[in-house]
Write an enzyme that holds these catalytic residues in place. Sequence first.
Site, short mmCIF file in Angstrom:
data_model
loop_
_atom_site.label_atom_id
_atom_site.label_comp_id
_atom_site.label_asym_id
_atom_site.label_seq_id
_atom_site.Cartn_x
_atom_site.Cartn_y
_atom_site.Cartn_z
N HIS A 81 0.83 -1.21 0.00
CA HIS A 81 0.00 0.00 0.00
C HIS A 81 0.86 1.26 0.00
O HIS A 81 0.51 2.26 0.63
CB HIS A 81 -0.94 0.02 1.21
CG HIS A 81 -1.95 -1.08 1.20
ND1 HIS A 81 -3.20 -0.95 0.65
CD2 HIS A 81 -1.89 -2.36 1.66
CE1 HIS A 81 -3.87 -2.10 0.79
NE2 HIS A 81 -3.09 -2.96 1.39
N ASN A 154 -10.25 -2.67 2.60
CA ASN A 154 -9.97 -2.69 1.16
C ASN A 154 -11.25 -2.41 0.39
O ASN A 154 -12.33 -2.34 0.98
CB ASN A 154 -9.45 -4.07 0.75
CG ASN A 154 -7.96 -4.25 1.06
OD1 ASN A 154 -7.24 -3.28 1.27
ND2 ASN A 154 -7.52 -5.49 1.07
FE1 HDE Z 1 -2.41 -4.76 5.54
N1 HDE Z 1 -0.58 -3.97 6.00
N2 HDE Z 1 -1.79 -6.57 6.14
N3 HDE Z 1 -4.16 -5.58 4.91
N4 HDE Z 1 -3.02 -2.98 4.89
C1 HDE Z 1 -0.20 -2.71 5.85
O1 HDE Z 1 0.93 -1.42 7.47
C2 HDE Z 1 -0.69 -6.82 6.87
C3 HDE Z 1 -4.53 -6.89 5.05
C4 HDE Z 1 -4.27 -2.65 4.44
O2 HDE Z 1 -3.15 3.60 3.97
C5 HDE Z 1 1.13 -2.41 6.47
O3 HDE Z 1 1.28 0.81 7.80
C6 HDE Z 1 -0.65 -8.21 7.24
C7 HDE Z 1 -5.94 -7.05 4.84
C8 HDE Z 1 -4.31 -1.27 4.06
O4 HDE Z 1 -1.46 3.39 5.34
C9 HDE Z 1 1.53 -3.75 7.11
C10 HDE Z 1 -1.76 -8.78 6.69
C11 HDE Z 1 -6.40 -5.79 4.58
C12 HDE Z 1 -3.03 -0.78 4.31
C13 HDE Z 1 0.35 -4.62 6.75
C14 HDE Z 1 -2.47 -7.75 6.02
C15 HDE Z 1 -5.27 -4.89 4.61
C16 HDE Z 1 -2.25 -1.86 4.82
C17 HDE Z 1 2.14 -1.78 5.55
C18 HDE Z 1 -2.18 -10.25 6.75
C19 HDE Z 1 -7.82 -5.38 4.25
C20 HDE Z 1 -2.55 0.63 4.05
C21 HDE Z 1 2.27 -0.32 5.96
C22 HDE Z 1 -2.46 -10.70 8.04
C23 HDE Z 1 -8.69 -5.49 5.37
C24 HDE Z 1 -2.92 1.56 5.15
C25 HDE Z 1 1.46 -0.20 7.15
C26 HDE Z 1 -2.46 2.96 4.80
C27 HDE Z 1 -0.92 -1.74 5.24
C28 HDE Z 1 0.27 -5.90 7.17
C29 HDE Z 1 -3.67 -8.00 5.31
C30 HDE Z 1 -5.43 -3.49 4.34
C31 HDE Z 1 2.85 -4.34 6.65
C32 HDE Z 1 0.44 -8.88 8.05
C33 HDE Z 1 -6.75 -8.33 4.95
C34 HDE Z 1 -5.51 -0.51 3.51
O5 HDE Z 1 1.64 -3.65 8.50
#
Ligand code: HDE
Length: 698
Positions: A81, A154
């Site tokens: 993202h 999302n």
């Molecule tokens: Fe994320 N995700 N994600 N994700 N995600 C990040 O956090 C992670 C997942 C989502 O505008 C990171 O600050 C893991 C689902 C958005 O700043 C990180 C898993 C959904 C954004 C991270 C998921 C998301 C992130 C990277 C699996 C939809 C951007 C930078 C367990 C519900 C937020 C940060 C923004 C960002 C980890 C799965 C949505 C690496 C480990 C499911 C919208 O922490």
Amino acid sequence: MAKAKTTRASAPKVVPVAGGETHQTASDPNARITTNHGVPVSDDQNSLKAGPRGPALLEDFVLREKIQHFDHERIPERIVHARGSAAHGYFELTKSLARYTRAKMLTEVGERTEVFARFSTVAGGAGSVDTPRDVRGFAVKFYTKEGNWDLVGNNIPVFFIQDAIKFPDLIHAVKMESDRGYPQAASAHDTFWDFIGLMPEATHMIMWAMSDRTIPRSLRMMEGFGVNTFRLVNAKDEAVFVKFHWRPKLGTQSTCWDEAMKIAGADPDYHRRDLHDAIESGAFPEWEFGVQVLTQEQADALPFDILDATKLIPEESHPIQVVGRMVLDRNPDNFFAETEQVAFLPTNVPPGVDFSEDPLLQGRLFSYQDTQLSRLGSVNFHQLPINQAKGCPFQNLQRDGHMQMQVPKGRANYEPNSLAEAGEDGGPREDPKGGVRTAPVATDGGKLRLRAESFADHYSQARLFYRSQTEIEQAHLASALVFELSKCSFGHVRARVLGNLRNVDETLAERVANGLNVALPAKSAAAASPIDMKASPALRILGKYPDSLMGRSVGILVTDGADGAVVKALRKAVEAEGATVKIVAPKVGGVTLKGGQALAADGQLAGTPSVIFDAVALVVSEVGCAELLSDSAAIDFVHNAFVHLKAIGHSPQAQPLLDKAGVTPDAGVVALKSDAGPFLPPARTRQWDREPEVRMLA
Ligand code: HDE
């Protein structure tokens, strides 16, 4: 040698504010540049040298500070993202959820809560384009009176994987391949499809990812979903399951795939610009906020596990209750300080909102806090203005750390303490009644590293999604699979994906195999036999947008000698529907209309192709049209509008250009007169009937 002139007139004013922070205002004409430590700078044009021609002196702290700050201007981009656009706004509660939750934000009807929303692509780097085929992040930070609530969702209601332990593998597979460093922002490559073929649980999400949902027309025209199952907990500590939904007021709308690829070249910032311009012009994007609430008994009755993030709850059987709305009405003042530094944490929940045991969510609860440490570099990232809890004070006994921006007073940095008995400030105390409490949910028992049997059905909802689509959307989905798998060079990977698709729908698998011109392989073994579910029309996009031009954009291509009355009538009719008009001309200085009047241009033809508009009009003179016939930009303008199924309004003089661009008459090709009325109905939608004439779909 002439001495360089020094200037300082337009320098922003640095104003100290409470708490020792500084912020800048641009208006004071007497403002002067200082160093970061407040020392006034006399010359910002020349470094300090030994003699007029150097060498430079190490003593020049003004130069060193400025260069050093510049050297460190970038922070690590988000691992996923990374490319995002954001805006400020507010949330307003329209219906109380007091029966289910004690969160004030969800119980005080009419209450407005400040929000910051960030939309993003997943796979590409921060400098990648806005329109790849990709899932979009939809993250909202509510600055509630009981602490920040970050709903980090999302634009698709399900996810690729069921357990957080597979997330690094998924992201490694989709991002640039690790030896070659490409492709940027694209899932159409070997490693992604290799992983997907081996992970049948991803099949449902793949249906969504290959649908037009992943090529949105605008960030303002996307649905949003919390994805994971959460809980609401009321004042009696009774818990229910909840799924969160955002529904755009402008409806859900998408581009065509060929169009999305061309927009990437024409305007890499297409979505960012669109969001910014809409807010700047006062056309504030708005979403309804809704919840699906389920009791434990209702969850137990579902034919799948409510804790499985690869499943959705059909809204036909479990309706969404709309309880509020979000309006985004202010652009960030500074991209870095706000959009880049905002840190969303799914762990940020107010009392009354709680987590479920969803194994994907459980991993997320660790990841986001952790990633901020390498991205923002300090445990004190919550003190950055965009991350601060604005709706309430934050206070605890944590101290110090890199970049501590507060100056805590007194000795109370531990608890319990009895400093108050000695007349000193004892600091804050825990609040057993008002504080965040975890619902007392029983766990299943033994410590195990396995996947629950109830997560085994990987295909039923993929089938539900595919079969719920209209014919047009099914064709787009099949064609997207053909496009992506055609970019995959491994035959065995394509075959494995096709084998999985046979479990979804035999006709889909056949369409894709035909599109690839490969034989259909054996059906993959399914961990659980798929069931047929009742079709859910809510999963479609077609028919989900209003019959209006609201929020869209019409491009009018004009030449010298064009009829100004037609342009005027068009502008009036289009703007009356809440859409914008852009004048495109062969030269940016504009044109001279029939009768000698000048008309200014918003864009020059070669740099303003029709892909960035929702509908176009050609208002040209005979001579102007003849000139355009030898300009490929003009021919592409018209041809692309036609193959991207857009309405084309035209003056009679434009006929030779229409012919050269391969435009054949249909209901979306409209002769323009001084009354623009007939142009509006086709301009409000795409000409889906035209598609079989212009595109070979799978
Ligand atoms: Fe994320 N995700 N994600 N994700 N995600 C990040 O956090 C992670 C997942 C989502 O505008 C990171 O600050 C893991 C689902 C958005 O700043 C990180 C898993 C959904 C954004 C991270 C998921 C998301 C992130 C990277 C699996 C939809 C951007 C930078 C367990 C519900 C937020 C940060 C923004 C960002 C980890 C799965 C949505 C690496 C480990 C499911 C919208 O922490």
